[in-house]
Write a protein that holds these residues in place. Structure first.
Motif, PDB file in Angstrom:
ATOM      1  N   ASP A 128       0.785  -1.311  -0.054  1.00  0.00           N
ATOM      2  CA  ASP A 128       0.024  -0.065  -0.005  1.00  0.00           C
ATOM      3  C   ASP A 128       0.819   1.244   0.175  1.00  0.00           C
ATOM      4  OD1 ASP A 128       0.016   1.449   2.776  1.00  0.00           O
ATOM      5  OD2 ASP A 128       0.034  -0.650   3.136  1.00  0.00           O
ATOM      6  N   GLY A 129       0.442   2.422  -0.460  1.00  0.00           N
ATOM      7  CA  GLY A 129       1.161   3.530  -0.267  1.00  0.00           C
ATOM      8  C   GLY A 129       1.151   4.227  -1.873  1.00  0.00           C
ATOM      9  N   SER A 130       2.387   4.730  -1.975  1.00  0.00           N
ATOM     10  CA  SER A 130       2.625   5.520  -3.426  1.00  0.00           C
ATOM     11  C   SER A 130       3.827   4.696  -4.018  1.00  0.00           C
ATOM     12  CB  SER A 130       2.949   6.724  -3.178  1.00  0.00           C
ATOM     13  OG  SER A 130       1.901   7.448  -2.196  1.00  0.00           O
ATOM     14  N   GLY A 131       3.588   4.690  -5.477  1.00  0.00           N
ATOM     15  CA  GLY A 131       4.645   4.336  -6.191  1.00  0.00           C
ATOM     16  C   GLY A 131       4.279   3.941  -7.720  1.00  0.00           C
ATOM     17  N   LEU A 132       4.703   3.084  -8.312  1.00  0.00           N
ATOM     18  CA  LEU A 132       4.674   2.815  -9.940  1.00  0.00           C
ATOM     19  C   LEU A 132       4.438   1.279 -10.030  1.00  0.00           C
ATOM     20  CD1 LEU A 132       5.273   4.503 -12.302  1.00  0.00           C
ATOM     21  CD2 LEU A 132       7.419   3.416 -12.442  1.00  0.00           C
ATOM     22  N   GLY A 133       3.433   1.105 -11.154  1.00  0.00           N
ATOM     23  CA  GLY A 133       3.190  -0.158 -11.799  1.00  0.00           C
ATOM     24  C   GLY A 133       3.511  -0.221 -13.108  1.00  0.00           C
ATOM     25  N   ILE A 134       3.811  -1.433 -13.710  1.00  0.00           N
ATOM     26  CA  ILE A 134       3.931  -1.442 -15.240  1.00  0.00           C
ATOM     27  C   ILE A 134       3.275  -2.710 -15.620  1.00  0.00           C
ATOM     28  CG2 ILE A 134       5.480  -1.762 -17.185  1.00  0.00           C
ATOM     29  CD1 ILE A 134       7.436   0.091 -15.480  1.00  0.00           C
ATOM     30  N   THR A 135       2.564  -3.071 -16.625  1.00  0.00           N
ATOM     31  CA  THR A 135       1.904  -4.150 -16.983  1.00  0.00           C
ATOM     32  C   THR A 135       2.218  -4.119 -18.449  1.00  0.00           C
ATOM     33  OG1 THR A 135      -0.156  -4.194 -15.464  1.00  0.00           O
ATOM     34  CG2 THR A 135      -0.046  -5.579 -17.538  1.00  0.00           C
ATOM     35  N   GLN A 136       2.843  -5.452 -18.830  1.00  0.00           N
ATOM     36  CA  GLN A 136       3.233  -5.585 -20.265  1.00  0.00           C
ATOM     37  C   GLN A 136       2.701  -6.915 -20.774  1.00  0.00           C
ATOM     38  OE1 GLN A 136       5.765  -4.284 -22.543  1.00  0.00           O
ATOM     39  NE2 GLN A 136       4.640  -5.751 -23.955  1.00  0.00           N
TER      40      GLN A 136
END
Length: 497
Positions: free
Chosen positions: A289-297
């Motif tokens: 949980d919190g703040s950040g980044l996500g990437i889906t390929q």
């Protein structure tokens, strides 16, 4: 004078008919096929009957007849065919269009030559009399065009939608060790602003107020902080980096389900589906949980790979906090969906000082953990869906030696459109997170097993209102058979707009 206007009005019709007849012939061949056809000299025809392959029953017969016999601007092939089902080349289109334009110019010239000087004087007089009105109208049009251009140049987004959601829940603990067994009534209200700048991206902002109290025996998926303060509960921006790569940047209150598909038919984030946090998704997901980044390929039509990183103390600059030095969760998941009825996800999460309490494990010492999960759903029929998951966590103490193993699992069964289209009946049976082995001081192995049994029936009143009664039964809460079994009843009503 009337002939002039009739001719001018007929001219656009001729052009439109020409374009429709030649450019949208049905069925059309491919461009490659058209290029392979040997071009032949086209010959002008004077009657549609000259075409051997055109019948009165053809859908474009009347349009073709008008162009040939009234305007004389359609040509055929030397073998007396029109080939209306063949794709049109650019050269053929240019030749046919030019022939029709030449014919229209001839008709206009002839009609103009027959106009008397009196008619021309009348036209000039009308133009003079209405010159001020025409000028005013022209000015208004110019002003409107200028305003539209200014709005388009300074618009916040191409689209922006306002969405709302209200969850009202009445809850009571009928059995259990807790002394608080009074019936409670609470509300979770959300206002969502969903905007887009390109039509493919999404800027999402959510404001929430939640005073629904939680229960000690089983965390509710829609419970909050028991106050009525409104705050920013979600802020993220998602955009396609390429056709097969999507990126999500999370600035506030992110969770694992913002980055990946949790592969659970009952994951409705508290508003729909499961009533409990356990029934909503595999507990290992709560270590993020919190703040950040996500990437889906996307790796094809049925396979995708996702990675994500969330920090819960990202805005704290003190020692032991921040994006990289504070509590975090890093995720990687491979999701395979070969059909609409079957989906499976393989998940790995590395976490630091985050999320074990969500699994019912209270560990005060600094720790690091590795979690592995497999989640799947299988549609046995259009209305019967079987699902479940298994999760394993190995956690290690960073202040002292020792580690611990934590397991959990669940099986879910859903009945779609049960009793009415849009309704959902669900049953969840599983084992709450259990410490099966531990060498960490202060964290003991669980000798007993706590099972979670949950049943609910989501009745959709209409597209905007649903009512969900349900019961949660927890055996040996805290994996301790000395604790009384807990029975929790709840009635959730969800409004969306």
């Amino acid at each position: 004078m009337k002939k002039i206007w009739k001719t001018l009005l007929a001219s656009p019709s001729v052009l439109v008919a020409t374009l429709i007849l030649n450019a949208t012939s049905v069925p059309a061949q491919t461009a490659a096929t058209s290029d392979n056809i040997q071009e032949e000299n086209l010959a002008q025809v004077t009657s549609v009957s000259q075409f051997s392959d055109v019948q009165p029953t053809d859908w474009a017969f009347q349009a073709l007849q008008s162009l040939v016999e009234r305007y004389g601007c359609i040509a055929g092939y030397p073998n007396n065919t029109f080939r209306g089902n063949r794709a049109l080349t650019r050269f053929e289109f240019a030749a046919g269009l030019n022939a029709c334009l030449d014919r229209i110019n001839e008709l206009i010239a002839v009609a103009t030559s027959n106009v008397g000087s009196g008619d021309l004087s009348t036209i000039k007089r009308l133009q003079s009399e209405f010159s001020s009105e025409l000028a005013t109208l022209r000015g208004r049009v110019d002003a409107v065009e200028a305003k539209i251009a200014q709005i388009e140049a300074n618009q916040f987004s191409t689209t922006s939608k306002l969405e709302g959601e209200v969850v009202i829940a009445a809850t009571d603990v009928f059995e259990g060790n807790t002394p608080d067994k009074n019936t409670t009534l609470g509300t979770r209200a959300r206002i969502n602003f969903v905007s887009s700048f390109t039509g493919k991206d999404t800027l999402y902002a959510r404001i929430q107020a939640n005073n629904i109290p939680d229960t000690d025996e089983a965390a509710l998926a829609f419970a909050g902080d028991a106050d009525t303060n409104a705050y920013l509960d979600g802020l993220w921006y998602s955009f396609p980096l390429t056709k097969s790569t999507n990126v999500i940047a999370i600035a506030n209150a992110g969770a694992a389900d913002d980055v990946v598909d949790t592969v659970n038919q009952f994951d409705g984030d508290g508003a729909e589906g499961a009533l409990s946090s356990f029934g909503t998704r595999n507990p290992i997901y709560y270590q993020m949980d919190g703040s950040g980044l996500g990437i889906t390929q996307e790796l094809g039509d049925s396979l995708s790979f996702s990675v994500g990183y969330l920090a819960s103390e990202n805005n704290d600059p003190s020692q032991g906090s921040g994006i990289f030095n504070g509590p975090y969760g890093a995720l990687a998941q491979l999701t395979f969906e070969p059909s609409k009825r079957f989906k499976v996800g393989l998940t790995y999460i590395n976490a630091y000082n985050q999320g074990l309490d969500a699994q019912g494990v209270d560990l005060a010492t600094p720790y690091e953990s590795d979690s592995y999960g497999v989640q799947a759903t299988l549609g046995l029929s259009d209305k019967l869906v079987l699902g479940g998951w298994g999760g394993y966590t190995n956690t290690r103490s960073l202040s002292a030696s020792g580690d611990a193993d934590i397991w959990n699992w669940a099986v879910t069964l859903g009945l779609n459109d049960f009793g009415k289209k849009g309704n959902l009946a669900g049953v969840i049976f599983g084992m709450n997170p259990k410490v099966t082995d531990s060498s960490i001081a202060g964290l003991n192995k669980d000798d007993d097993t706590s099972y979670h049994i949950e049943g609910f029936y989501q009745h959709r009143v209409n597209d905007n209102i649903s009512i969900t009664p349900g019961v949660i039964w927890v055996t040996a809460p805290g994996n301790n058979s000395n604790n009384d079994e807990a029975v929790i009843g709840t009635l959730r009503t969800t409004f969306t707009f």
